[in-house]
Design an enzyme around this catalytic site. Sequence first.
Site, short mmCIF file in Angstrom:
data_model
loop_
_atom_site.label_atom_id
_atom_site.label_comp_id
_atom_site.label_asym_id
_atom_site.label_seq_id
_atom_site.Cartn_x
_atom_site.Cartn_y
_atom_site.Cartn_z
CB THR A 149 -45.41 -30.13 20.40
OG1 THR A 149 -46.88 -30.13 21.31
CG2 THR A 149 -46.43 -29.18 19.51
CG LEU A 150 -44.02 -28.41 25.18
CD1 LEU A 150 -45.50 -28.28 26.19
CD2 LEU A 150 -42.72 -26.86 25.45
CG ASP A 161 -35.28 -23.48 16.35
OD1 ASP A 161 -35.30 -24.27 17.52
OD2 ASP A 161 -35.94 -21.68 16.44
CG HIS A 219 -3.46 -8.03 3.33
ND1 HIS A 219 -2.45 -6.12 3.98
CD2 HIS A 219 -3.84 -7.06 2.46
CE1 HIS A 219 -3.02 -5.06 2.75
NE2 HIS A 219 -3.66 -5.68 2.05
CG ASP A 250 -1.90 -1.14 1.47
OD1 ASP A 250 -1.31 -2.24 0.86
OD2 ASP A 250 -3.29 -0.71 1.55
N GLY A 279 -38.89 -30.77 22.47
CA GLY A 279 -39.40 -29.83 23.17
C GLY A 279 -40.35 -31.42 24.20
CB THR A 281 -41.35 -20.64 20.79
OG1 THR A 281 -41.49 -19.68 20.34
CG2 THR A 281 -43.25 -21.50 20.58
CG ASP A 301 -33.72 -22.19 20.28
OD1 ASP A 301 -34.56 -23.19 19.69
OD2 ASP A 301 -33.89 -21.79 20.35
CB CYS A 302 -34.97 -27.40 21.50
SG CYS A 302 -36.17 -28.39 23.21
#
Length: 515
Positions: A441-442, A338, A142, A28, A502, A387, A340-341
């Site tokens: 579901t849970l 997804d 770089h 440079d 769940g 949720t 993350d449960c």
Amino acid sequence: MIDPKLRFCAVGDLAMSLHMLALNYTGDVLNFGLAKEQYAALHPDKAEKVKFVIVGDDVAVGKTQGSIVGRRGLAGTVLVYKIAGALAYRGASLDEVYDIAQWVAANIATIGVGLDHCHVPGTAPASSHLQGSEIEIGMGIHNESGNRRLSPKPPLKELIPHLLDLLTSTSDPERSFLPFQGQKGRDEVVVLVNNLGGISELELGAIVGEVHSALHARGVVIRRVLSGTFMTSLNMPGFSITLLLLPSKEATSAPAQSLLLSLLDEQPNAPGWKWSSHVAPHAQPLLAPPVSQVTQAASGAPLKVADTASFTASVKRACEALIAAEPEITQMDTIAGDGDCGLTLKAGAEGISAVLKNLSEGKINGDNLGGSIISVAQVAEEAMGGTSGALYSIFFSALAQGLHSNSTVNASVTPEAWSKALTSALVKLYTYTRARPPSRTLVDPLAAFIETLTESSGSDPKAAVSAAAAAAERTRDIEAKAGRSAYVEGDRLRKEKVADPGAWGVKTILESLLK
């Protein structure tokens, strides 16, 4: 390499003046310098109209190692561009722009850190330069290596103070590039947190938060915060932190702090410049007080359990079981949702464990059952979020209501009162979710537990737990009708025999509670 003729066209036949800024990298400096000197050779009468500033703000390389090449130019150069450019736009002279650029360049420090190097387009994907457990400090732009590696990777709250030590040290003879005073309220800075290319906005926000907290803890006053993608190394998964040490009010040979901040705040017509608030951030984030800090005493006399020690032990056991099950539940949710449960349930369990350890507050104990359940609901809301946090918090809040409605004051809660309270809590939960068993579901194991317990008026909890476990197991073969799994290909879930994460969490809680 750019043809010299193109460089001359870019510089042009100057009618006014030109200020050139170059990052302190050999290529440079040489190429920008070449353009300047060749222009001066062709236009000797205008040679003084071109000023040249080299910016070196890196603190990773010590003074001894960098005694010849100097400090590398990193993201701090952006602040020099911005402040000098705004002053030039206001019509300042070449010397005035040059002087402020030199001052800013002399008072900035930057440190970079990354999880890996970048990938150069058109080349084969290289194997990682770093082990999975390593992080590299001192990354340049770089793709060059840093000057040290840390293993294992420290958490952000430990990494940021380490990086700030490198930026603010006045005792390290190899660094000490900026004259920080180290006294509370005496050092005032502009902070630039720069994405080196592969960091998400969410991650960058977390980094900014940690930098803010760590500087506040050191007594450093932050006047401005800039955050975003300003100077990258393609897709490098890393970031850099830059501090511009502002002049004190007593400084007489430095530009006024108010001038520097106004130049930084001036909004340019440049799409790459990130929005900033143009005000100093609050010393502490302005957040609503956690619900756990709000007094919410249950009305009436507290409800009790027959065996307070057993109650506390059961809650502790459930928390430990959820934390231990996190990898298994996370793996399930990686396929069925997804991902993350497991972490969400673990966060809730850790939050409740922390409350349990604080015996002096007594928020979870068998002598105040309603208050304990409300505390669990608050932790679910704050620590879990999303949720799952909302569902658990609604259910436990409704359970506390149900217990008070179905129990006698100053008496231990009976099994029948438990079953009625659980039933009413499930009914209230149904008000806020469309999930009904079987739905994968849970709700599946939760409803099975409550319905079976109600059949025995609360006298056979073991049978209820067995029914809940069986319902959770059956989710392996059920088509998802609600939750994240409803968006995943049903045949794939049934083929891989993945239970609903769940539901598995509820099964884990119930089995450990009633061991």
